[in-house]
Scaffold this motif. Structure first.
Motif, PDB file in Angstrom:
ATOM      1  N   UNK A 114       0.829  -1.204   0.000  1.00  0.00           N
ATOM      2  CA  UNK A 114       0.000   0.000   0.000  1.00  0.00           C
ATOM      3  C   UNK A 114       0.866   1.256   0.000  1.00  0.00           C
ATOM      4  N   UNK A 115       1.935   1.243   0.781  1.00  0.00           N
ATOM      5  CA  UNK A 115       2.843   2.396   0.835  1.00  0.00           C
ATOM      6  C   UNK A 115       3.492   2.697  -0.499  1.00  0.00           C
ATOM      7  N   UNK A 116       3.684   1.679  -1.310  1.00  0.00           N
ATOM      8  CA  UNK A 116       4.259   1.889  -2.642  1.00  0.00           C
ATOM      9  C   UNK A 116       3.210   2.266  -3.674  1.00  0.00           C
ATOM     10  N   UNK A 117       1.992   1.818  -3.477  1.00  0.00           N
ATOM     11  CA  UNK A 117       0.941   2.067  -4.471  1.00  0.00           C
ATOM     12  C   UNK A 117       0.248   3.410  -4.297  1.00  0.00           C
ATOM     13  N   UNK A 118       0.170   3.915  -3.082  1.00  0.00           N
ATOM     14  CA  UNK A 118      -0.560   5.154  -2.842  1.00  0.00           C
ATOM     15  C   UNK A 118       0.010   6.338  -3.627  1.00  0.00           C
ATOM     16  N   UNK A 119       1.337   6.549  -3.668  1.00  0.00           N
ATOM     17  CA  UNK A 119       1.839   7.673  -4.481  1.00  0.00           C
ATOM     18  C   UNK A 119       1.497   7.541  -5.966  1.00  0.00           C
ATOM     19  N   UNK A 120       1.546   6.322  -6.484  1.00  0.00           N
ATOM     20  CA  UNK A 120       1.190   6.097  -7.889  1.00  0.00           C
ATOM     21  C   UNK A 120      -0.291   6.377  -8.100  1.00  0.00           C
ATOM     22  N   UNK A 121      -1.126   5.916  -7.177  1.00  0.00           N
ATOM     23  CA  UNK A 121      -2.570   6.136  -7.281  1.00  0.00           C
ATOM     24  C   UNK A 121      -2.905   7.620  -7.207  1.00  0.00           C
ATOM     25  N   UNK A 122      -2.237   8.357  -6.334  1.00  0.00           N
ATOM     26  CA  UNK A 122      -2.474   9.805  -6.240  1.00  0.00           C
ATOM     27  C   UNK A 122      -2.071  10.517  -7.522  1.00  0.00           C
ATOM     28  N   UNK A 123      -0.936  10.136  -8.078  1.00  0.00           N
ATOM     29  CA  UNK A 123      -0.501  10.741  -9.351  1.00  0.00           C
ATOM     30  C   UNK A 123      -1.499  10.442 -10.464  1.00  0.00           C
ATOM     31  N   UNK A 124      -2.016   9.216 -10.501  1.00  0.00           N
ATOM     32  CA  UNK A 124      -3.007   8.862 -11.507  1.00  0.00           C
ATOM     33  C   UNK A 124      -4.291   9.662 -11.320  1.00  0.00           C
TER      34      UNK A 124
END
Length: 99
Positions: free
Chosen positions: A67-77
């Motif tokens: 989750x810690x790795x995916x959240x920044x990518x999800x926010x950018x998307x």
């Protein structure tokens, strides 16, 4: 390839029609509905057929790290999706298809 181009063009034209000051000038609401629909459909698909998500089994016990790795990518998307929906209010269809 032809189908992708036709569907993409149709979606751009529909979104341009939809996001107009007189119709539905709320790109943030459209983005929220888009992301929530994707989330719900993915959760339903996982509940019905977890076998099509083989990578989930290999992440047992590592959910917070993932989750810690995916959240920044999800926010950018989400920001990219919002700004592209916002662009429908200001850009022509030809320019949007070029993007």
């Amino acid at each position: 390839l032809v189908t992708y181009i036709a569907v993409s063009s149709g979606l751009i034209r529909f979104n341009k029609f939809l996001i107009h000051k007189g119709r539905f000038p709320y790109p943030m609401a459209l983005t929220t509905v888009h992301l929530l629909t994707s989330l719900v459909l993915c959760l339903v698909l996982y509940a019905v057929r977890p076998s099509i998500f083989p990578g989930v089994a290999s992440t047992q016990g590592q959910h917070m790290r993932i989750l810690g790795r995916c959240i920044p990518i999800a926010l950018c998307f989400a920001v990219a999706l919002y700004t592209s929906n916002q662009a429908y209010m200001y850009c022509s269809v030809a320019f949007l298809q070029f993007m």
